[in-house]
Design an enzyme around this catalytic site. Structure first.
Site, mmCIF file in Angstrom:
data_model
loop_
_atom_site.group_PDB
_atom_site.id
_atom_site.type_symbol
_atom_site.label_atom_id
_atom_site.label_comp_id
_atom_site.label_asym_id
_atom_site.label_seq_id
_atom_site.Cartn_x
_atom_site.Cartn_y
_atom_site.Cartn_z
ATOM 1 N N HIS A 134 70.208 -5.416 6.083
ATOM 2 C CA HIS A 134 71.131 -4.637 5.442
ATOM 3 C C HIS A 134 71.216 -4.279 4.025
ATOM 4 C CE1 HIS A 134 73.728 -5.813 9.032
ATOM 5 N NE2 HIS A 134 73.686 -4.825 9.302
ATOM 6 N N HIS A 174 73.300 -8.934 6.027
ATOM 7 C CA HIS A 174 72.449 -9.857 5.729
ATOM 8 C C HIS A 174 71.220 -9.016 4.958
ATOM 9 C CE1 HIS A 174 70.345 -7.557 8.879
ATOM 10 N NE2 HIS A 174 71.315 -8.095 9.859
ATOM 11 N N ASP A 188 66.842 -1.526 15.431
ATOM 12 C CA ASP A 188 67.414 -0.815 16.421
ATOM 13 C C ASP A 188 66.551 0.453 16.663
ATOM 14 O OD1 ASP A 188 69.858 -2.751 16.726
ATOM 15 O OD2 ASP A 188 70.207 -2.088 14.651
#
Length: 282
Positions: A36, A33, A152
């Site tokens: 990225h 997406h 993350d």
């Protein structure tokens, strides 16, 4: 752009090309997406050669169903990466990438406690698989720089520890969360949400962002409880955990004066889809 499935072929190509050049690397599990692609653009613009791996790593899943349902579309991913200037896309096959022993035995690593909280607490063994795959990819690609998203947050902290412990000469670059206009953090898992669930999921960031406007006026414990209650009030959302931690050690804090680097990390189920996000308080 060239798609490569063999680790030996990729190593040979890079060995032939890299003299005097800087290699930037982005490891992904595909289903790419804009988040990225933002990282991929940085890898392209800040290095001479950009390599992206697209590999749904089986050793970091402790839920077989989660592994089987993880979205995959390598051809689409490759087209997107080519459009932003990535030179090589590495798409290994698990049975060739790992030995039988590596697939069957949990990878051992000294996390210094970083794996005992948040994601590590709810997904035992997950980060063993993350370190296993990223360390193998680093050994194959040997990049000067590697790019990871701050969504993350715990993974980024663990990768930095891995680089230090395993003595990789690689600069780890954390990149800010990319969000939809609604505030929803971009994630490959968003593809699993229905249109209605996508609307509901926007409340995760909305509540976190609001909490950042008044955090200093309340205690850590009170803010923690109010965030969970506010998100759970939305039908279809269920908080798995919300931890307010030191951004370096990932240890929970009990006072806003306990650290100058404080982050709230959250995981929420929207239906059966597990979404993660975070917010910086200090």
């Amino acid at each position: 752009m060239k798609i490569i499935t063999s680790a030996a072929e990729l190593k040979a190509i890079l060995a032939n090309e890299r003299a005097g050049k800087r290699v930037g690397f982005l490891p992904t599990m595909g289903a790419l997406h804009e988040g990225h692609l933002t990282l991929a653009r940085r890898a392209v613009s800040e290095n001479d050669i950009a390599v992206v791996s697209v590999f749904v790593n089986p050793t970091q899943f402790n839920n077989k169903t989660d592994l089987e349902t993880y979205p995959r579309d390598v051809e689409r991913d490759a087209r997107l990466l080519e459009s932003v200037g990535v030179k090589y896309v590495f798409t290994p096959i698990a049975e060739e990438f790992y030995t039988k022993e590596e697939m069957e035995q949990r990878f051992q690593f000294d996390f210094g406690g970083l794996d005992q909280v948040m994601e590590g607490k709810f997904r035992p063994g997950h980060f063993n698989g993350v370190v296993q795959v990223v360390s193998k990819l680093f050994q194959i690609v040997e990049p000067e720089r590697a790019y990871f998203g701050e969504k993350d947050f715990q993974q980024l902290a663990i990768i930095r520890r891995m680089v230090e412990v395993m003595k990789f000469n690689i600069e780890i670059i954390g990149c800010p969360i990319v969000r939809e206009a609604s505030g929803l953090a971009l994630s490959s898992r968003n593809a699993l949400l229905t249109d209605e669930q996508r609307k509901i999921a926007t409340n995760i960031h909305a509540v976190l962002a609001e909490s950042a406007t008044f955090y200093s006026q309340t205690t850590v414990g009170e803010l923690h409880d109010s965030v969970i209650a506010a998100i759970n009030r939305h039908e279809g959302l269920d908080v798995e955990y919300f931890d307010i931690v030191d951004g370096r050690t990932l240890k929970s804090i009990d006072s806003w004066n306990a650290s100058e680097d404080i982050v709230g990390c959250i995981t929420v189920y929207c239906g059966k889809v597990r979404l993660i996000d975070n917010i910086r308080y200090k």
